[in-house]
Design an enzyme around this catalytic site. Structure first.
Site, PDB file in Angstrom:
ATOM      1  N   LEU A  88       0.823  -1.205   0.000  1.00  0.00           N
ATOM      2  CA  LEU A  88       0.000   0.000   0.000  1.00  0.00           C
ATOM      3  C   LEU A  88       0.856   1.254   0.000  1.00  0.00           C
ATOM      4  CD1 LEU A  88      -2.903  -0.976   2.388  1.00  0.00           C
ATOM      5  CD2 LEU A  88      -2.928  -0.766  -0.087  1.00  0.00           C
ATOM      6  N   SER A 105      -9.264 -12.881  10.852  1.00  0.00           N
ATOM      7  CA  SER A 105      -9.428 -11.426  11.000  1.00  0.00           C
ATOM      8  C   SER A 105      -9.894 -11.003  12.393  1.00  0.00           C
ATOM      9  CB  SER A 105     -10.442 -10.921   9.986  1.00  0.00           C
ATOM     10  OG  SER A 105     -10.784  -9.587  10.297  1.00  0.00           O
ATOM     11  N   ARG A 117      -4.918  -5.546  20.511  1.00  0.00           N
ATOM     12  CA  ARG A 117      -4.322  -6.838  20.220  1.00  0.00           C
ATOM     13  C   ARG A 117      -3.332  -7.298  21.283  1.00  0.00           C
ATOM     14  NH1 ARG A 117      -3.484  -5.773  13.751  1.00  0.00           N
ATOM     15  NH2 ARG A 117      -5.667  -6.137  13.220  1.00  0.00           N
ATOM     16  N   HIS A 162       2.734 -10.824  13.959  1.00  0.00           N
ATOM     17  CA  HIS A 162       1.900 -10.300  12.897  1.00  0.00           C
ATOM     18  C   HIS A 162       2.468  -9.041  12.256  1.00  0.00           C
ATOM     19  CE1 HIS A 162      -1.662  -9.392  10.676  1.00  0.00           C
ATOM     20  NE2 HIS A 162      -1.929  -8.304  11.342  1.00  0.00           N
ATOM     21  N   ARG A 211       0.067  -1.536  17.493  1.00  0.00           N
ATOM     22  CA  ARG A 211      -0.760  -0.960  16.444  1.00  0.00           C
ATOM     23  C   ARG A 211      -2.200  -1.410  16.615  1.00  0.00           C
ATOM     24  NH1 ARG A 211      -2.786  -2.807  11.930  1.00  0.00           N
ATOM     25  NH2 ARG A 211      -1.524  -4.677  11.767  1.00  0.00           N
ATOM     26  N   LEU A 231      -3.240  -0.329   7.193  1.00  0.00           N
ATOM     27  CA  LEU A 231      -3.634   0.074   5.842  1.00  0.00           C
ATOM     28  C   LEU A 231      -3.703   1.581   5.775  1.00  0.00           C
ATOM     29  CD1 LEU A 231      -6.487  -2.525   5.152  1.00  0.00           C
ATOM     30  CD2 LEU A 231      -4.044  -2.728   4.787  1.00  0.00           C
TER      31      LEU A 231
END
Lengths: 247, 648, 235
Positions: B45, B286, B339, B410, B444, B450
């Protein structure tokens, strides 16, 4: 589980290739197909032989990098998955598995099972975009789009560009790939604006690159890991013919 | 010589900083842009959007990727969504709230100004992507739909089925294709950057290897942008793609760019547990599943035993015998805690013996309540593809039995140090997206990666790079026949020859797996002084072993995957040590970095703002030398640092 | 615009679609006409007379021949291109994909069988009817009048091998049409997911109607020679 693998080996694009047989033993049924190839390759490295080259990356079925024609099927015997999502439990213990690269004139072999799919990039470069500049756009909610249209656009946009459609088509046609992009943008007001130009340019590029003519066998949608429907091909036909008739 | 770090954060009110800065920095005229060359490495991206936007502005751009097409970059695998402060849901969202959530989610270890700018441009991203034809999910009224994500109490995540990353990347890739067709961008696929070339202290180009022919190429430019993502694959098993690597970033570090906060690694709570030693990667489920899924383990150890033996099915365990530990510990956020918190809570339960699979390293993610409440059809509509994927991998049907999940590596918040302009400590060298360190602090939030990649590529770098390039308008085309290029190419070739000549007994993967285990056991979810010191010693030993015993078959001048992997592992073997050193230095717990010595009585991360409110920036001193630490203080002018609280 | 029918794959496909559509319409008409022969030899001969060596029938024949030629020439052209697109190395293992009909992958083969059948059919009928008239004769080599189609039918299908050959021919046509009919609509852009099952059903009906209509005439006249009592009730 044990398997005999018949794998296409080809040193480079210029060399002639041939099948070679390998045995892999004691593979757990939860092992993925590509992990099984990893195991084979690790063995080959230990023996000082060159491992089998194959494309793969995300191993979650989304990047479109993995390919492989397994026992006559693009992306193996399961429906609606890419090769990386195939698990050895789907094969019979002791089976002989034939693994070939994509076969299409527009996808020349680079090495072993790796092919060059840059033709797909070139088709998209011909018109698979909306000509907007960064930052000169209206608010995201400025144009409402019926949910059904957005959903249909998304159905087509699910294409991962893996090349299975052209690889499996007996005519080597890239229609499903081209249609997916054309159709996805055609269903959105943002894409409609240059719809005619896009359809013509992408079809022309597809023809120029030596892909075959679609004969509507539907093999592409059967093997497509994202189950993209040939209804999008019908839409591409409409878009293209309408554009041509207006010329 | 320590770095003299200048973060170039503009003065003024938080909300005015970016506008003021844009007004203050220089621009390059169209006629001059044509004379300037920019190299962008990576086409995720960040890279794709930057290359497309820079090409559109009129620069000559060369863009490199290791895959066979720019579209395959690992951004594509992001499932859940992208955040933006649109407030379309009327739930009192705002730029400030997104900023605050991100700062807090990052455990107050990110730069305020950068994060605010990120939140500010987030809205532009959505507009941009919609205009590109990204088929975001919509409501029946035809307007954009949103969902909730971890670490936020508002619904601000935009999504395109379970493939948001892919759709956004296809948008950026389409923009890139538009520029490739226009001739302003030249694309080099199956090319890997192996070194950065520095001349007179400035970035002047790269050495790249054509992965098909093995040819070593020189590419010169007035500026180089690194957009090569994170280095999570240090752990061997991670949710990253197989070819994701830290090598481009590491070459910058070796050539003098500061590397910031390398120990900040995100462990994602909802991955499919490891199933054996032959596994090659971990699959993420997800985070959006936590919207409707409830996480639990049994309350009674005898139920755990029965589950492991297979005599009891999870669905047979009664409601009162289930411990929904996230809802119990964090009533306000429940299953939607950030997370790092969710991952640590899972680890805490498994460490206590409540892990539900044979290895004891799994917890349940259950949709029973949601299916009862909403019906199977709604759940199928929302998560159908994820459920199918889960069944495909595990042979268990999540409509009937809960999913098993466990945390896995991740994302890496750490990365190349950059200033407010996204320029590294080397003039002319930029780093964007996951490759830099700037926006996520120590953790994060979901759906923010993204956002950052596209913010950097579309809306920040195209402006800030002009400030540097405006000084280069008189500079001629960068020559590649200079001593600096000669030297860099020679070093690369020597390294390749050396790797091919060792001819030892262990494959690249053998050693990489061992590195991964050292990292996971010692530099993983919980770290201690002892474990980190142990890791450093073990990694050093493993590195020695690598250079004397690795076996790389094949030749330099051909398509050679083993060689590619070996070159990447060389850097992972040093990066792993750097991560351990950074973790050792940071004697506090924050976000994804959890030092067991530093926790609250309730087992939460305990920061020490008095001592560690800084970004640690490391300077390379040589392969077997200790790197030098420089601290960039993180001054919080506008937010009050607090103990993160997701309980009420 | 004219050139896209030759230089674009979608244009070439459109030519296949339109010529195919034309042929299907012709065959439907031909089939209906044949069925008349079962009920009344006179009526049938009246139609034959109507379609004799008149200018409109000749023009029709020419257009028809052109349609067949275009459909056939394009088929070979497309197939040649498609084989080239497939590359020099073929798969060692191939399978029929799920939901893919055998006919769809063998349209050229089926087309060739249809054309061979057509050649036989022309030698049986056209050469003994319209051609004879064109040459100005009043009697063909079987000693029948060129306008007495009914007698010719009777004669041709009294021979069992002709019956067999014609049935094979019709079967090939049936298979060709099961794919061809919906495929021509797809190529023209008239299809979507809702309509696929319907279109395929329509294809089946059209193909079966054509097969049935032709076959019943052949079988009927053959049975008449086997069992003369049928002849009595027929004519």
């Amino acid at each position: 589980m044990n398997f005999t693998l018949k794998i296409w080996r080809q040193k480079d694009a210029q060399s002639k290739g041939a099948f070679k047989e390998y045995k892999v033993e004691n593979v757990s049924s939860d092992t993925s197909f590509l992990e099984m190839l990893d195991i084979l390759n690790n063995d080959l490295v230990h023996k000082g032989e060159e491992p089998v080259a194959f494309d793969h990356d995300c191993r979650e079925g989304i990047c479109g990098m993995c390919s492989l024609h397994i026992d006559g099927h693009a992306h193996g015997p399961s429906q609606a998955v890419t090769t990386c999502q195939i698990y050895m439990r789907q094969f019979k213990d002791g089976a002989t598995i034939t693994i070939e690269p994509w076969r299409s004139a527009a996808f020349p072999v680079i090495k072993d099972l790796v092919v060059n799919r840059s033709a797909y990039d070139q088709i998209l470069q011909a018109g698979g975009f909306v000509s907007v500049r960064t930052n000169s756009v209206p608010d995201g909610n400025a144009i409402p789009i019926p949910k059904a249209d957005a959903d249909e656009s998304m159905d087509a946009a699910a294409c991962v560009g893996c090349g299975a459609c052209a690889a499996t088509c007996k005519n080597g046609s890239a229609m499903l790939f081209v249609a997916a992009r054309v159709s996805s943008l055609a269903k959105l007001p943002q894409g409609r604006v240059e719809g005619a130009r896009r359809a013509k340019a992408m079809v022309a590029k597809m023809d120029e690159l030596g892909f075959g003519n679609c004969t509507n066998t539907g093999a592409c949608q059967a093997e497509c890991p994202k189950q993209i429907s040939i209804a999008h091909i019908a839409r591409l036909n409409r878009e293209f013919l309408a554009a041509k008739l207006k010329d | 010589m320590a770095f003299k770090l200048d973060s170039k954060i503009p003065a003024g009110e938080l909300a005015q900083k970016w506008s003021n800065h844009k007004a203050a920095i220089k621009v390059v005229s169209p006629a001059n842009k044509r004379k300037l060359d920019i190299i962008v490495v990576g086409t995720g991206l960040g890279g794709a959007s930057a290359a497309a936007s820079l090409g559109e502005l009129g620069y000559n751009v060369k863009v490199f990727c290791i895959q066979d097409s720019p579209r395959r970059a690992h951004s594509i695998a992001a499932q859940g969504g992208i955040n933006a402060a649109k407030n379309y849901q009327n739930d009192n969202d705002s730029v400030y709230r997104l900023f605050y959530d991100t700062i807090k989610g990052g455990d107050y270890r990110a730069r305020e100004a950068n994060v605010y700018r990120l939140a500010e441009v987030s809205n532009l991203i959505i507009d941009q992507c919609v205009a590109q034809g990204v088929p975001f999910a919509r409501e029946y009224g035809g307007l954009l739909a949103n969902r909730s994500f971890g670490g936020a109490q508002v619904s601000r995540t935009f999504y395109a089925r379970g493939q948001t990353g892919q759709q956004l990347l296809l948008g950026a890739y389409a923009a890139l294709n538009k520029e490739i067709a226009a001739g302003s961008v030249k694309s080099y696929t199956r090319h890997e950057m192996l070194d950065i070339v520095i001349e007179d202290g400035e970035a002047k180009g790269i050495i790249a290897r054509n992965l098909v022919t093995g040819e070593i190429e020189r590419h010169g430019a007035h500026a180089v942008v690194i957009a090569t993502g994170g280095y999570g694959n240090v752990f061997f098993l991670s949710t990253n793609a197989m070819a994701s690597n830290g090598s481009a970033a590491f070459q910058c570090y070796r050539k003098g760019a500061g590397f910031a906060n390398p120990c900040f690694t995100q462990i994602h709570p909802t991955c499919i547990p490891v199933h054996g030693t032959q596994q090659s990667k971990l699959t993420l489920m997800s985070e959006s599943l936590r919207n409707d899924g409830r996480i639990w383990v049994p309350k009674k150890l005898e139920d755990v035993e029965a589950l492991r033996k297979g005599t009891l099915k999870p669905s047979q365990i009664a409601e009162e015998d289930r411990d929904y530990y996230l809802e119990r510990r964090y009533p306000a956020f429940g299953n939607l805690v950030p997370r790092d918190v969710a991952s640590r809570a899972a680890k805490e339960r498994c460490d206590a013996g409540y892990g539900v699979n044979e290895t004891g390293l799994a917890v349940f993610l259950d949709f029973k309540t949601a299916i009862e409440r909403l019906g199977k059809d709604v759940i199928k509509q929302r998560y159908g593809n994820l459920f199918d994927m889960y069944k495909e991998i595990t042979d268990v049907n999540p409509y009937d039995e809960p999913m098993q999940i466990f945390p896995a590596v991740h994302y890496t918040m750490g990365g190349i140090w950059v200033d407010y302009n996204l320029m590294t400590t080397i003039p002319g060298l930029y780093a964007i997206g996951e490759a830099n360190f700037s926006d996520h602090g120590a953790n994060r939030l979901g759906a923010s990666a993204l956002m950052q990649g596209l913010a950097d590529g579309y809306f920040v770098l195209p402006y800030t790079i002009g400030d540097y390039l405006s000084k280069k308008i008189q500079a001629p085309k960068v020559a590649t026949d200079t001593p600096a290029f000669d030297e860099a190419e020679k070093a690369v070739k020597e390294k390749i020859e050396k790797l091919l000549s060792i001819n030892g007994t262990q494959s690249v993967d053998d050693i990489h797996k061992r590195l991964g285990l050292i990292m996971w056991d010692n530099v993983g979810m919980a770290r201690t002084k002892e474990s980190l010191e142990k890791a450093i010693v073990e990694i050093q030993a493993l590195r020695k072993e690598f250079w004397s015993d690795v076996k790389v078959v094949g030749t330099a001048n051909s398509f050679n995957v083993e060689l590619e992997k070996a070159l990447r592992l060389v850097d992972f073997l040093e990066l792993g040590e750097l991560m351990a050193r950074d973790a050792l230095n940071r004697e506090e717990s924050c976000g994804g970095h959890f030092r067991s010595e530093h926790q609250t009585e309730e087992g939460e991360a305990l920061r020490h703002d008095d001592k560690f409110a800084y970004a640690s920036v490391w300077e390379y001193k040589g392969e077997n030398e200790v790197p030098e630490l420089t601290k960039e203080p993180l001054d919080y002018e506008f937010t009050h640092r607090a103990q993160r609280n997701y309980k009420d | 615009m004219g050139c896209f029918l030759t230089n674009s794959s979608l244009g070439r496909k459109l030519v296949m679609s339109i010529s195919g559509c034309f042929l299907v319409l012709f065959i439907l008409f031909h089939m209906s006409m044949n069925v008349v022969a079962i009920f009344s030899a006179e009526a049938y001969n009246m139609i034959c007379g109507f379609l004799g060596a008149s200018w409109y029938a000749l023009a029709g024949t020419a257009v028809l021949a052109l349609g067949v030629f275009v459909h056939f020439a394009y088929a070979f052209w497309l197939t040649w291109q498609n084989r080239k697109a497939r590359g020099n190395v073929r798969y060692a293992v191939t399978v029929t994909e799920k939901g893919v009909s055998w006919a769809s992958k063998n349209m050229l083969l089926l087309g060739v069988i249809v054309i061979l059948g057509l050649a036989l059919h022309l030698s049986h009928f056209w050469a003994k009817m319209q051609l004879v008239e064109l040459l100005g004769h009043h009697e063909n080599n079987l000693g029948l009048e060129p306008t007495d189609g009914a007698a010719l039918i009777k004669y041709t299908f009294s021979q069992w091998y002709n019956v067999l050959l014609y049935l094979v021919w019709f079967a090939a046509l049936w298979l060709h049409l099961t794919h061809g009919v919906w495929s021509m609509l797809q190529t023209a852009g008239w299809a979507n997911d809702t309509w696929y099952p319907r279109l395929k059903c329509i294809s089946g009906i059209v193909a079966t109607l054509i097969f049935g209509g032709f076959a019943v005439v052949v079988v009927w006249f053959y049975l008449q020679t086997v069992c003369p009592c049928l002849a009595a009730c027929g004519a």
